[in-house]
Enzyme design. Structure first.
Site, mmCIF file in Angstrom:
data_model
loop_
_atom_site.group_PDB
_atom_site.id
_atom_site.type_symbol
_atom_site.label_atom_id
_atom_site.label_comp_id
_atom_site.label_asym_id
_atom_site.label_seq_id
_atom_site.Cartn_x
_atom_site.Cartn_y
_atom_site.Cartn_z
ATOM 1 N N TYR A 93 -33.849 -10.042 -82.216
ATOM 2 C CA TYR A 93 -33.044 -8.831 -82.120
ATOM 3 C C TYR A 93 -33.435 -7.918 -83.268
ATOM 4 O O TYR A 93 -33.583 -8.366 -84.400
ATOM 5 C CB TYR A 93 -31.555 -9.182 -82.228
ATOM 6 C CG TYR A 93 -30.628 -7.986 -82.289
ATOM 7 C CD1 TYR A 93 -30.415 -7.194 -81.163
ATOM 8 C CD2 TYR A 93 -29.952 -7.668 -83.461
ATOM 9 C CE1 TYR A 93 -29.551 -6.107 -81.231
ATOM 10 C CE2 TYR A 93 -29.092 -6.576 -83.530
ATOM 11 C CZ TYR A 93 -28.899 -5.800 -82.407
ATOM 12 O OH TYR A 93 -28.044 -4.722 -82.471
ATOM 13 N N ASP B 279 -39.455 -7.765 -89.391
ATOM 14 C CA ASP B 279 -38.057 -7.378 -89.453
ATOM 15 C C ASP B 279 -37.350 -8.380 -90.369
ATOM 16 O O ASP B 279 -36.977 -9.467 -89.932
ATOM 17 C CB ASP B 279 -37.446 -7.361 -88.048
ATOM 18 C CG ASP B 279 -35.973 -6.960 -88.081
ATOM 19 O OD1 ASP B 279 -35.390 -6.916 -89.188
ATOM 20 O OD2 ASP B 279 -35.411 -6.701 -87.004
ATOM 21 N N LYS C 242 -28.805 -4.957 -94.332
ATOM 22 C CA LYS C 242 -27.846 -5.993 -94.741
ATOM 23 C C LYS C 242 -27.768 -6.176 -96.265
ATOM 24 O O LYS C 242 -27.186 -5.329 -96.934
ATOM 25 C CB LYS C 242 -28.131 -7.282 -93.975
ATOM 26 C CG LYS C 242 -27.919 -7.025 -92.464
ATOM 27 C CD LYS C 242 -27.828 -8.203 -91.548
ATOM 28 C CE LYS C 242 -27.370 -7.733 -90.179
ATOM 29 N NZ LYS C 242 -28.242 -8.014 -89.076
HETATM 30 C C1 LIG Z 1 -28.661 -6.872 -87.970
HETATM 31 C C2 LIG Z 1 -30.077 -6.765 -87.600
HETATM 32 C C3 LIG Z 1 -30.679 -5.531 -87.287
HETATM 33 C C4 LIG Z 1 -29.892 -4.274 -87.126
HETATM 34 O O1 LIG Z 1 -29.288 -3.853 -88.289
HETATM 35 P P1 LIG Z 1 -27.983 -2.888 -88.175
HETATM 36 O O2 LIG Z 1 -27.698 -2.539 -89.592
HETATM 37 O O3 LIG Z 1 -26.939 -3.719 -87.501
HETATM 38 O O4 LIG Z 1 -28.391 -1.720 -87.356
HETATM 39 C C5 LIG Z 1 -32.037 -5.498 -87.097
HETATM 40 N N1 LIG Z 1 -32.777 -6.613 -87.188
HETATM 41 C C6 LIG Z 1 -32.246 -7.806 -87.464
HETATM 42 C C7 LIG Z 1 -33.128 -9.009 -87.580
HETATM 43 C C8 LIG Z 1 -30.868 -7.936 -87.647
HETATM 44 O O5 LIG Z 1 -30.320 -9.144 -87.854
#
Ligand SMILES: *Cc1c(COP(=O)(O)O)cnc(C)c1O
Length: 428
Positions: A144, A238, A266
């Site tokens: 994701y 990511d 995060k």
């Molecule tokens: C949480 C998350 C996102 C998205 O970040 P948001 O701040 O919720 O838009 C993208 N990639 C990964 C791996 C995530 O866990």
């Protein structure tokens, strides 16, 4: 356990927001439950409006690493707030945060701050397309990357088929540029690359966190890097979850990979909305105003979020041993939990690294999307509800990571093991 006030709030919230929530998983639908409404959080604990307390393993989906409402962080933030909530203009702390991040991540030479992880991955994809002049994106099933149109796509039946949107509202014409590969199966990437000359980039969570924790098998990331280099495809890591979580230098430090672009979010905002994407200078120079790839943000580099990020990263930098402490907690918890599960005859697999872990109700090792999906959801639902009664908060879905913070100490470890013991006995 009294949840009356939460129930009243939830009924009201449902009249105001779709499903009563501002992000779908918060609705507790996959565990057939109603959410608790939070009053406050401190350290390793979160407190609801009915007066219940929970030892928290959600940690704002991994955004919290020091523990909730860390007093040092709060002081910094109050000071930042008193100097203004948003400038929409340059300020020195942006440089300070950028410096901390580029020092921790040698693959990042230039970076751009955003306000969320989604914005970071969306912009990284645009940049890869702009830089290469190609349209195709390879992503892994179950990874994701936020709710970006091109990334809300999963596979049709054949691996080489074009992507089909995972959400209504994503145009087929866009989704068709997204190709789906299988994490830990390098041959699935090879097949796509052989058949398609229009691939701009591969985007990957180096450690899967969004089907629960799934670790890359030996050489998977290295092979991916080599394959991409040889084919002229950009590799985007990511690290929105793993950045500053699994090690100070993220997953790329652990696996020794040099991605072209890295995305984070995060942890780097200390609980405030933030994201970033960054990479090699010659790639990042394509971003506006230097280059023709447009990307902007009214609140990007927000002074409060930036100050919080600086505090958290500095804290981690000056206390690198905390990664060992968190890892130690994780290893002890895993061992105890797996022993109890075995004694109780409940098939259970724990995947963990440093401060992130997922327990799957499964007979088999969980090392890819399919094995994660084949874990027992009904048992997870029971686990979740028993743990809530025990005063422990886990993610309201079987396919999420749990997080250990600095505030999780020995008392919390023992409390958790005790709760697992009673839970497994009830599931027997
Ligand atoms: C949480 C998350 C996102 C998205 O970040 P948001 O701040 O919720 O838009 C993208 N990639 C990964 C791996 C995530 O866990």
């Amino acid at each position: 356990m009294n949840k009356e006030k939460s129930k009243i709030f939830f009924d009201k919230a449902k009249k105001m927001m779709p499903g009563g929530v501002n992000s779908p998983v918060r609705a507790f639908i996959s565990v057939n439950d109603n959410p608790f409404f939070v009053k406050r959080a401190k350290g390793a604990y979160i407190y609801d409006v009915d007066g219940n307390s929970y030892l928290d393993y959600v940690a704002s989906w991994g955004a919290i690493i020091l523990g909730h409402a860390d007093s040092g962080l709060i002081k910094e933030v109050i000071d930042a707030l008193e100097n203004g909530t948003s400038f929409g203009a340059c300020h020195p702390n942006e440089i300070e945060l950028a410096k901390l991040i580029t020092e921790a991540f040698p693959s990042i030479e230039l970076l751009r701050l955003t306000s969320s992880g989604t914005e970071a991955t969306m912009s990284a994809i645009r940049l890869a397309r702009g830089y290469t002049g190609k349209n195709g994106v390879i992503k892994f099933r179950g990874c994701y990357h936020g709710h970006v149109d091109s990334l809300l796509v999963k596979a049709g039946s054949g691996l080489a088929t074009f992507g089909v949107p995972d959400s209504k509202g994503v145009p087929y014409d866009l989704a068709k540029h997204t190709h789906i590969a299988e994490f830990n199966h390098i041959d699935s990437v090879m097949r796509i690359v052989e058949k398609n000359k229009d691939i701009a980039c591969v985007i990957v969570e180096p450690i899967m966190g969004n089907v629960g924790v799934v670790l890359p098998e030996s050489n998977f990331l290295e092979d991916l890097e080599v394959l991409c280099r040889n084919a002229g495809i950009m590799i985007i890591f990511d690290e929105v979850i793993t950045g500053f979580r699994v090690a100070f230098g993220g997953a790329q430090h652990i696996y020794n990979i040099d991605p072209d672009i890295t995305c984070m979010g995060k942890i780097i905002g200390g609980g405030f909305p933030i994201g970033l994407y960054g990479g090699k200078q010659k790639i990042m120079e394509c971003v506006s105003p230097l280059g023709d790839v447009y990307q902007a943000g009214t609140l990007s580099g927000n002074p409060v979020a930036v100050r919080a990020g600086i505090y958290v990263i500095n804290y981690l930098k000056n206390n690198l041993h905390i990664y060992d402490n968190i890892a130690d907690y994780g290893i002890k918890l895993k061992k105890a939990v797996c022993d109890i599960a075995r004694d109780c005859g409940v098939p259970y697999v724990v995947n963990n690294i440093t401060g992130m872990f997922t327990g799957f109700f499964s007979d088999n090792p969980v090392n890819d999307y399919d094995s994660a999906m084949s874990s027992n959801r009904k048992l997870y639902e029971k686990f979740f509800k028993i743990m809530i009664e025990e005063g422990l908060s886990f993610a309201p879905s079987p396919f999420e990571a749990s997080f250990i913070t600095l505030s999780h100490g020995n008392d919390e470890l023992l409390k958790t093991i005790d709760a697992y013991e009673r839970m497994f006995k009830r599931l027997q």
